[in-house]
Design a protein around this motif. Sequence first.
Motif, PDB file in Angstrom:
ATOM      1  N   ALA A 187     -18.353 -36.529  46.898  1.00  0.00           N
ATOM      2  CA  ALA A 187     -18.951 -36.308  45.575  1.00  0.00           C
ATOM      3  C   ALA A 187     -20.348 -36.902  45.460  1.00  0.00           C
ATOM      4  O   ALA A 187     -21.127 -36.513  44.585  1.00  0.00           O
ATOM      5  CB  ALA A 187     -18.049 -36.912  44.506  1.00  0.00           C
ATOM      6  N   GLU A 188     -20.691 -37.836  46.355  1.00  0.00           N
ATOM      7  CA  GLU A 188     -21.992 -38.516  46.251  1.00  0.00           C
ATOM      8  C   GLU A 188     -23.120 -37.795  46.988  1.00  0.00           C
ATOM      9  O   GLU A 188     -24.287 -38.179  46.857  1.00  0.00           O
ATOM     10  CB  GLU A 188     -21.869 -39.946  46.806  1.00  0.00           C
ATOM     11  CG  GLU A 188     -21.044 -40.864  45.927  1.00  0.00           C
ATOM     12  CD  GLU A 188     -20.989 -42.282  46.464  1.00  0.00           C
ATOM     13  OE1 GLU A 188     -21.737 -42.580  47.435  1.00  0.00           O
ATOM     14  OE2 GLU A 188     -20.204 -43.083  45.926  1.00  0.00           O
ATOM     15  N   LEU A 189     -22.781 -36.776  47.800  1.00  0.00           N
ATOM     16  CA  LEU A 189     -23.809 -36.104  48.600  1.00  0.00           C
ATOM     17  C   LEU A 189     -24.061 -34.688  48.116  1.00  0.00           C
ATOM     18  O   LEU A 189     -23.118 -33.915  47.895  1.00  0.00           O
ATOM     19  CB  LEU A 189     -23.402 -36.051  50.079  1.00  0.00           C
ATOM     20  CG  LEU A 189     -23.328 -37.372  50.855  1.00  0.00           C
ATOM     21  CD1 LEU A 189     -22.942 -37.090  52.302  1.00  0.00           C
ATOM     22  CD2 LEU A 189     -24.645 -38.120  50.808  1.00  0.00           C
ATOM     23  N   SER A 190     -25.326 -34.325  47.969  1.00  0.00           N
ATOM     24  CA  SER A 190     -25.681 -32.934  47.690  1.00  0.00           C
ATOM     25  C   SER A 190     -25.755 -32.182  49.020  1.00  0.00           C
ATOM     26  O   SER A 190     -25.806 -32.795  50.093  1.00  0.00           O
ATOM     27  CB  SER A 190     -27.035 -32.853  46.994  1.00  0.00           C
ATOM     28  OG  SER A 190     -28.067 -33.256  47.895  1.00  0.00           O
ATOM     29  N   THR A 191     -25.767 -30.864  48.953  1.00  0.00           N
ATOM     30  CA  THR A 191     -25.878 -30.051  50.162  1.00  0.00           C
ATOM     31  C   THR A 191     -27.143 -30.397  50.947  1.00  0.00           C
ATOM     32  O   THR A 191     -27.102 -30.554  52.172  1.00  0.00           O
ATOM     33  CB  THR A 191     -25.875 -28.550  49.800  1.00  0.00           C
ATOM     34  OG1 THR A 191     -24.629 -28.227  49.182  1.00  0.00           O
ATOM     35  CG2 THR A 191     -26.043 -27.684  51.039  1.00  0.00           C
ATOM     36  N   ASP A 192     -28.258 -30.555  50.241  1.00  0.00           N
ATOM     37  CA  ASP A 192     -29.529 -30.887  50.914  1.00  0.00           C
ATOM     38  C   ASP A 192     -29.450 -32.244  51.613  1.00  0.00           C
ATOM     39  O   ASP A 192     -30.005 -32.426  52.697  1.00  0.00           O
ATOM     40  CB  ASP A 192     -30.687 -30.886  49.908  1.00  0.00           C
ATOM     41  CG  ASP A 192     -31.082 -29.479  49.484  1.00  0.00           C
ATOM     42  OD1 ASP A 192     -30.655 -28.527  50.179  1.00  0.00           O
ATOM     43  OD2 ASP A 192     -31.790 -29.323  48.488  1.00  0.00           O
ATOM     44  N   GLN A 193     -28.754 -33.200  50.988  1.00  0.00           N
ATOM     45  CA  GLN A 193     -28.608 -34.520  51.606  1.00  0.00           C
ATOM     46  C   GLN A 193     -27.757 -34.447  52.879  1.00  0.00           C
ATOM     47  O   GLN A 193     -28.061 -35.109  53.873  1.00  0.00           O
ATOM     48  CB  GLN A 193     -27.985 -35.502  50.606  1.00  0.00           C
ATOM     49  CG  GLN A 193     -28.949 -35.933  49.494  1.00  0.00           C
ATOM     50  CD  GLN A 193     -28.249 -36.740  48.424  1.00  0.00           C
ATOM     51  OE1 GLN A 193     -27.118 -36.455  48.031  1.00  0.00           O
ATOM     52  NE2 GLN A 193     -28.921 -37.778  47.931  1.00  0.00           N
TER      53      GLN A 193
END
Length: 502
Positions: A230-236
């Motif tokens: 939940a803490e990571l976006s796709t870009d990250q």
Amino acid sequence: MAEYKLELKGICKSFPGVKALDNVQLSLRPGTVHALMGENGAGKSTLMKCLFGIYKMDAGEIYLDGQKIEVNNPDEAMKHGIAMVHQELQPVPARSVAENLYLGRFPTKNIGPIKLIDHKTMYAETEKWLKEVKMDFDPKAQLGTLSVGQMQSVEIAKAVSQQAKVVIFDEPTSSLSDNEVEALFRIMNDLRDKGVTMVYISHKMDEIKRIADDITVMRDGTYVGTWPAAELSTDQIIAKMVGRELTNVYPERDSKPGEVVMEVKNLSSIHSNSFQDVSFTLRKGEILGFGGLVGAQRTELMEGIFGIRGVASGEVYMHGKKVKIKRPIDAMNAGIGLITEDRRGNGIFGCLSIKDNVGVSIYNKYLKAKIILDHKKINSIVDESIKKLSIKTPSMNEHIANLSGGNQQKVIISRWLANDPDVLIMDEPTRGIDVGAKHEIYEIMNELASQGKAIIMISSEMSELLGMADRICVMCNGKLTGEIDQPEEMTQARVMSFATKF
């Protein structure tokens, strides 16, 4: 109770010329789905094969419920409650569902001094385990009559029947339809509710965000880190995988398609339920996208053009001249190349070297006295290809099966470039490869188009079609239902309207 269901510590594994894993760690919380991510060649599958006992690790330790365990082979892994659903299914299609599910561990009964397989028990148990994963197949049905997704469900039922505490899913959705993916996720959610811990390897970001609780990223055989999903976006996630920001997945295109290279007129299959009455043109320096849903017959059309499938009527023209294509060699002689959708099934020669996989298309061109291969010339061409396409390998003599999916795809592209075709058909060119390798394939396609090669790209990824194609042809049920050539009209809605035009 141990904090982690399973822990891998300090795992190292080397192959000749390659350090595949370097001090890798992985910690799985009980009853969670743990996504294992990284580019092709990052070491994800190698790590899981060490855990499952397919590979013997050079160093490292495995802990299950806080207790150190030894895993020397898959049988030992299964006895510890570790099961694996492999990326490449290896079913026995001519045998029943039940026989596949109990392969290597058939229930038996004694009749006097003779031990026989207890078919009654096997069928009853198979029915029970299939119901457990909410798949209602006939246990006596021949496995070969099922779809790939249903075969995968049998593999999952096998894992459940072994009372697995940890289940590894290696690229489970690479060959599944949307409905089959939904069925898989339903099964995974049920397993999670029952406390089963799962490792999930996939390149599909939307799936990871939907199903994963935790994410571990690997890069070049090393451990990068673990985070709550939940803490990571796709870009990250992408930035951590590739070690850099990928601001533009699709490279800038500055193409100016030239004259018509290929023209297909009213091509129809010998099978009435396949492609019928299809016509289109392809220009020099153009990337022509082919879109459509599963069953649209795009692959079958290209195989018809290449001489793999029977054609009842229609014509193919190259540079304005009609060509007769009955076999693939006729297509090759006409200047057409085909990179198939199933890379492992009918693309690579897995038991041969990179040199042989590239050279197979040109061996007949480089012969001394018409009988002896000119290895010096062939080596030069293969070596140039490895450098030009940045293929990661210790040498050209490395077995292609030891390469990552993205590098295998580059070898296949090299094979066709060595043959110098005017038209290159690429069927799902980036299926099963990671975002970094995809970008490299797109760069290669761009470069080829700028050199005047004409490319046909079949893709089921909408963003890929819209991001790479100069023009898009859309098929539905074997018919060409639409052609989009204006940039402002190239939208997902427009493609889907043609793809569902029954």
